[in-house]
Design an enzyme around this catalytic site. Structure first.
Site, mmCIF file in Angstrom:
data_model
loop_
_atom_site.group_PDB
_atom_site.id
_atom_site.type_symbol
_atom_site.label_atom_id
_atom_site.label_comp_id
_atom_site.label_asym_id
_atom_site.label_seq_id
_atom_site.Cartn_x
_atom_site.Cartn_y
_atom_site.Cartn_z
ATOM 1 N N GLU A 178 -6.209 6.348 1.455
ATOM 2 C CA GLU A 178 -6.620 5.018 1.893
ATOM 3 C C GLU A 178 -8.088 5.104 2.280
ATOM 4 O O GLU A 178 -8.510 6.027 2.991
ATOM 5 C CB GLU A 178 -5.798 4.540 3.090
ATOM 6 C CG GLU A 178 -6.226 3.155 3.578
ATOM 7 C CD GLU A 178 -5.432 2.662 4.778
ATOM 8 O OE1 GLU A 178 -5.712 1.531 5.236
ATOM 9 O OE2 GLU A 178 -4.552 3.398 5.265
ATOM 10 N N ASN A 236 -8.656 -1.720 1.600
ATOM 11 C CA ASN A 236 -8.139 -2.840 2.381
ATOM 12 C C ASN A 236 -8.863 -4.115 1.976
ATOM 13 O O ASN A 236 -10.096 -4.160 1.937
ATOM 14 C CB ASN A 236 -8.335 -2.578 3.875
ATOM 15 C CG ASN A 236 -7.424 -1.483 4.366
ATOM 16 O OD1 ASN A 236 -6.220 -1.673 4.490
ATOM 17 N ND2 ASN A 236 -7.985 -0.311 4.636
ATOM 18 N N GLU A 268 -4.804 -3.006 -0.704
ATOM 19 C CA GLU A 268 -3.839 -3.253 0.364
ATOM 20 C C GLU A 268 -4.214 -4.541 1.078
ATOM 21 O O GLU A 268 -5.317 -4.662 1.610
ATOM 22 C CB GLU A 268 -3.825 -2.083 1.355
ATOM 23 C CG GLU A 268 -3.418 -0.760 0.726
ATOM 24 C CD GLU A 268 -3.347 0.382 1.736
ATOM 25 O OE1 GLU A 268 -3.614 0.122 2.941
ATOM 26 O OE2 GLU A 268 -3.022 1.512 1.345
ATOM 27 N N ASP A 298 0.360 -4.731 3.026
ATOM 28 C CA ASP A 298 0.081 -3.794 4.113
ATOM 29 C C ASP A 298 0.693 -4.261 5.429
ATOM 30 O O ASP A 298 0.899 -5.460 5.645
ATOM 31 C CB ASP A 298 -1.442 -3.663 4.264
ATOM 32 C CG ASP A 298 -1.855 -2.465 5.082
ATOM 33 O OD1 ASP A 298 -1.001 -1.601 5.350
ATOM 34 O OD2 ASP A 298 -3.039 -2.388 5.463
ATOM 35 N N GLU A 355 3.589 4.283 7.095
ATOM 36 C CA GLU A 355 2.406 4.618 7.896
ATOM 37 C C GLU A 355 2.796 5.220 9.239
ATOM 38 O O GLU A 355 3.905 5.041 9.721
ATOM 39 C CB GLU A 355 1.586 3.354 8.173
ATOM 40 C CG GLU A 355 0.949 2.702 6.975
ATOM 41 C CD GLU A 355 0.072 1.526 7.385
ATOM 42 O OE1 GLU A 355 -1.155 1.716 7.465
ATOM 43 O OE2 GLU A 355 0.605 0.431 7.632
#
Length: 400
Positions: A178, A236, A268, A298, A355
């Protein structure tokens, strides 16, 4: 029990049940025992006699109930630990137990009703070995940088892409990273997104940062590929950015410039911004998928999840919010939720990433549930690009 027996408060509005609790505590060796029929009486008592080590609390009572009492004493230092004794349903008692922990109190356990002497004594013994939580620190007042400073940081390339690996829970193989944001400030050191992301958003600079971040990350992806590592880069994306009609064209240009196929990139998008996704946003999602990019919803479960929207929007990955893993051991329902999300992902042909994995016990529990891919400090913290490449080097045979 030892002569250093705990000071105990019994909070119970039923006189007979209160006397039973007191008798059990005396038989367990407690000498300093105080009684109160409701929360207000208990608070007044604590003011007179001082702090107690343990409060045995009923929850439902006339006057100030046990829930409010726990809320009042949380963080005050008046009570060290809580034992719940209530006839309320198990799910409500679990919720109160969670509340106790969040209030910086030790939660020793839930005995239900009627009290059982052996179970009570077991929790009293447990109290001796439980370290009290550290006092809640005063949260530092974080100063959010102004527009001029953030624009300057963007222009000087002080805003950097940082990388946190995703991994296979069974083998430890790296499945991608990520891409996160950090500010390498020349005087203040490394700053978290909280210091600059609100300004980027407020000043309409989110797209500028996304393109700069992608440029950095895709260059690193090229470097990693030359060294034998194939890494999917996950970025993101704020739901509001999807309305920008130029988004997909610019992403396509960036991919072409770095010679990266769309399949090497994941976007995400936080679920909370997707419940009312307009047509422009839906078009962007479709076009990103048409380019081969993966789409991940997400922090799933952190907002008000809409199953209908999950079915309508073209996502192929669910990223479960870290809160479910954080409470895995204390809250049995979290196991059921994770199990259900894994089943949902399988039914919808969507991969599931978990996560917030911070311990090996969590990893093992998730593995037992059938989870395969996760992310968290147990495996690796976010790191700069060159650090990531050096970190990967001894793992050359452990990349998905």
């Amino acid at each position: 029990m030892s002569s250093l027996s705990p000071r105990v408060l019994v909070l119970e509005d039923h006189a007979f049940q209160r006397s039973v609790a007191v008798r059990m505590l005396e038989q367990a060796g407690c000498s300093d025992i105080y009684e109160a029929a409701d929360g207000a009486e208990a608070l007044a008592l604590l003011k007179r006699v001082g702090p107690v080590d343990i409060a045995v609390c009923d929850l439902q009572m006339d006057g100030m109930d046990g829930v409010e009492f726990i809320q009042r004493v949380g963080g005050s230092g008046q009570v060290g630990a809580i034992i719940i004794s209530s006839s309320l349903s198990a799910d409500l008692r679990r919720a109160v137990g969670q509340m106790v922990s969040q209030l910086n109190l030790v939660f020793l356990g839930d005995l239900g009703k009627p009290l059982q002497a052996m179970a009570l004594e077991s929790l009293l013994k447990k109290q001796r070995h439980v370290r009290p939580p550290a006092p809640l620190p005063y949260a530092p007042i974080l100063k959010v940088a102004g527009e001029t400073d953030v624009r300057r940081a963007l222009a000087r390339q002080e805003l950097k892409a940082y990388y946190q690996p995703k991994f296979n829970l069974a083998t430890g193989a790296v499945c991608g990273v990520e891409v996160l944001a950090r500010w390498e400030h020349p005087f203040k050191g490394l700053l978290s997104p909280a210091a600059f992301m609100p300004t980027l958003e407020r000043c309409g600079l989110m797209d500028d940062w996304l393109y700069a971040q992608m440029d950095q990350a895709l260059a690193l992806q090229e470097d990693a590929r030359r060294r034998g590592f194939s890494l999917n880069m996950a970025f993101n994306l704020h739901a509001g950015q999807l309305a920008n009609r130029e988004l997909t064209g610019l992403v396509k240009q960036l991919l072409a410039r770095h010679g990266v196929a769309g399949a090497g990139v994941t976007f995400e998008i936080t679920e909370s911004g997707l419940l009312e996704a307009p047509a422009d946003s839906l078009e962007s999602l479709v076009r990103l998928r048409m380019m081969g990019c993966r789409l991940s919803i997400d922090d799933f479960g952190a907002g008000f999840s809409s199953m209908q929207r999950l079915c309508q929007l073209p996502f192929n990955e669910i990223k479960l919010d870290a809160e479910f893993v954080r409470n895995l051991e204390q809250e049995p329902r979290c196991l059921a939720v994770i199990d259900s999300i894994l089943a949902l992902g399988n039914t919808l042909d969507m991969s599931v990433v978990i996560e917030g994995i911070e311990t090996d016990a969590q990893r093992q529990q998730l593995l037992n549930l059938g989870c395969t891919v996760g992310q968290g400090y147990w495996f690796a913290r976010p790191m700069a690009g060159e650090e990531l490449l050096n970190w990967l080097q001894p793992r050359s045979s452990s990349v998905c």
